[in-house]
Design a protein around this motif. Sequence first.
Motif, mmCIF file in Angstrom:
data_model
loop_
_atom_site.group_PDB
_atom_site.id
_atom_site.type_symbol
_atom_site.label_atom_id
_atom_site.label_comp_id
_atom_site.label_asym_id
_atom_site.label_seq_id
_atom_site.Cartn_x
_atom_site.Cartn_y
_atom_site.Cartn_z
ATOM 1 N N ASP A 69 2.969 -4.858 -1.141
ATOM 2 C CA ASP A 69 4.453 -4.574 -1.752
ATOM 3 C C ASP A 69 4.164 -4.008 -3.122
ATOM 4 O O ASP A 69 5.026 -3.165 -3.463
ATOM 5 C CB ASP A 69 5.236 -5.773 -1.468
ATOM 6 C CG ASP A 69 5.536 -6.170 -0.176
ATOM 7 O OD1 ASP A 69 5.131 -5.317 0.840
ATOM 8 O OD2 ASP A 69 5.837 -7.226 -0.002
ATOM 9 N N ALA A 70 3.533 -4.556 -3.944
ATOM 10 C CA ALA A 70 3.321 -4.098 -5.489
ATOM 11 C C ALA A 70 2.591 -2.801 -5.316
ATOM 12 O O ALA A 70 3.337 -1.876 -6.384
ATOM 13 C CB ALA A 70 2.414 -4.988 -6.054
ATOM 14 N N LEU A 71 1.852 -2.292 -4.446
ATOM 15 C CA LEU A 71 1.221 -0.753 -4.590
ATOM 16 C C LEU A 71 2.570 0.060 -3.992
ATOM 17 O O LEU A 71 2.752 1.141 -4.620
ATOM 18 C CB LEU A 71 0.171 -0.864 -3.549
ATOM 19 C CG LEU A 71 -1.227 -1.399 -4.152
ATOM 20 C CD1 LEU A 71 -2.178 -1.297 -3.144
ATOM 21 C CD2 LEU A 71 -1.704 -0.855 -5.417
ATOM 22 N N LEU A 72 3.230 -0.341 -3.081
ATOM 23 C CA LEU A 72 4.416 0.459 -2.617
ATOM 24 C C LEU A 72 5.342 0.586 -3.780
ATOM 25 O O LEU A 72 5.941 1.617 -3.710
ATOM 26 C CB LEU A 72 4.998 -0.119 -1.315
ATOM 27 C CG LEU A 72 4.080 0.057 0.102
ATOM 28 C CD1 LEU A 72 4.592 -0.922 0.944
ATOM 29 C CD2 LEU A 72 3.761 1.526 0.309
ATOM 30 N N PHE A 98 -1.469 -3.126 7.235
ATOM 31 C CA PHE A 98 -1.365 -2.894 5.733
ATOM 32 C C PHE A 98 -1.712 -1.697 5.284
ATOM 33 O O PHE A 98 -1.148 -1.011 4.211
ATOM 34 C CB PHE A 98 -2.270 -3.984 5.229
ATOM 35 C CG PHE A 98 -1.666 -5.393 5.213
ATOM 36 C CD1 PHE A 98 -0.876 -5.893 4.243
ATOM 37 C CD2 PHE A 98 -1.650 -6.024 6.445
ATOM 38 C CE1 PHE A 98 -0.121 -7.289 4.377
ATOM 39 C CE2 PHE A 98 -1.153 -7.198 6.717
ATOM 40 C CZ PHE A 98 -0.239 -7.890 5.732
ATOM 41 N N TYR A 99 -2.788 -1.073 5.621
ATOM 42 C CA TYR A 99 -3.118 0.367 5.339
ATOM 43 C C TYR A 99 -2.260 1.411 5.956
ATOM 44 O O TYR A 99 -1.851 2.267 5.094
ATOM 45 C CB TYR A 99 -4.627 0.717 5.636
ATOM 46 C CG TYR A 99 -5.713 0.089 5.060
ATOM 47 C CD1 TYR A 99 -5.832 0.532 3.807
ATOM 48 C CD2 TYR A 99 -6.638 -1.053 5.390
ATOM 49 C CE1 TYR A 99 -7.087 -0.135 3.025
ATOM 50 C CE2 TYR A 99 -7.669 -1.412 4.971
ATOM 51 C CZ TYR A 99 -7.806 -1.082 3.509
ATOM 52 O OH TYR A 99 -8.777 -1.623 2.852
ATOM 53 N N ASP A 100 -1.874 1.220 6.961
ATOM 54 C CA ASP A 100 -0.654 1.986 7.783
ATOM 55 C C ASP A 100 0.492 2.144 6.822
ATOM 56 O O ASP A 100 1.268 3.100 6.780
ATOM 57 C CB ASP A 100 -0.377 1.508 9.048
ATOM 58 C CG ASP A 100 -1.402 1.888 10.037
ATOM 59 O OD1 ASP A 100 -2.269 2.714 9.782
ATOM 60 O OD2 ASP A 100 -1.554 1.533 11.246
ATOM 61 N N ALA A 101 0.977 0.831 6.166
ATOM 62 C CA ALA A 101 2.217 0.749 5.589
ATOM 63 C C ALA A 101 1.992 1.533 4.113
ATOM 64 O O ALA A 101 2.810 2.198 3.585
ATOM 65 C CB ALA A 101 2.475 -0.874 5.205
ATOM 66 N N LEU A 102 0.580 1.466 3.612
ATOM 67 C CA LEU A 102 0.716 2.365 2.340
ATOM 68 C C LEU A 102 0.628 3.710 2.664
ATOM 69 O O LEU A 102 1.093 4.503 2.062
ATOM 70 C CB LEU A 102 -0.930 2.062 1.831
ATOM 71 C CG LEU A 102 -0.945 0.455 1.439
ATOM 72 C CD1 LEU A 102 -2.580 0.505 0.640
ATOM 73 C CD2 LEU A 102 0.065 0.262 0.365
ATOM 74 N N ALA A 103 0.112 4.241 3.699
ATOM 75 C CA ALA A 103 0.126 5.598 4.175
ATOM 76 C C ALA A 103 1.600 5.999 4.387
ATOM 77 O O ALA A 103 1.895 7.203 4.027
ATOM 78 C CB ALA A 103 -0.786 5.882 5.502
ATOM 79 N N ALA A 104 2.263 5.399 5.243
ATOM 80 C CA ALA A 104 3.641 5.495 5.374
ATOM 81 C C ALA A 104 4.518 5.765 4.126
ATOM 82 O O ALA A 104 5.360 6.445 4.052
ATOM 83 C CB ALA A 104 4.247 4.577 6.313
ATOM 84 N N GLY A 105 4.082 5.073 3.110
ATOM 85 C CA GLY A 105 4.725 5.147 1.743
ATOM 86 C C GLY A 105 4.260 6.243 1.071
ATOM 87 O O GLY A 105 4.519 6.152 -0.187
ATOM 88 N N GLY A 106 3.418 6.911 1.552
ATOM 89 C CA GLY A 106 3.147 8.305 0.725
ATOM 90 C C GLY A 106 1.513 8.090 0.084
ATOM 91 O O GLY A 106 1.442 8.993 -1.002
#
Length: 226
Positions: A69-72, A98-106
Amino acid sequence: FFSVLLIAAASATTYGAEPDPAVFFTANWPMSEVATATALEQGLLERLNAATTSIDAALYDFNRPALRDALLAVKGRGVSVRIVTDDEARASSTSKSFYDALAAGGIPIVDDADDTRIMHDKYAIIDGQVVWTGSTNWSDSDVGGNHNNAVAFTSSEVAQIFQHDFDQMFGGQFGGAKTPSSTTTVSYNGGPLEIYFSPQDNALDQVIAEVNAAQTSIDFAIFFFT
């Protein structure tokens, strides 16, 4: 492994409430309690949340919600965030979402695409000034359960050495394709700090040299000994 060896000869200097470099150890709580933020995780979160321009992170196991969440969040307010990782870790059942969430966040992610060895680094370069590194994966088991350490350096010179390693991996060069560090020693708090990456900086030779130079004692904590 592509892990980092750091050998510091300088003694720690205290700035405010933390020594410099700042050193953290995991709480080693029962796994039933690892949802609670540890001092180690809080130290990392403070540095991630304070980023103003960039975060470049090399990650392996990754399933810690607060760190995701901090990275996003910092990406959402305009900070450049880039990730390199291992292909098998990225696809694992515990880390994939978790990696997919980062990718989805650009957030761009580059993995090593190599099943014969692993990208095992765990470090973050923040604003080209702060380096967070050590043995700790960004995961429940490593932040709270397993015995791990983390060290935070505040130095643009240290950050430049790590940046050279990160940029090669982000550009698709892993393992033996990476070029050696242009320098492996910097001055930190009045003493020499040596930084080596495997395999390009022959880190094992440096470990052997330190062992051979020992005069009175050698203390070490180790997981795999291979």
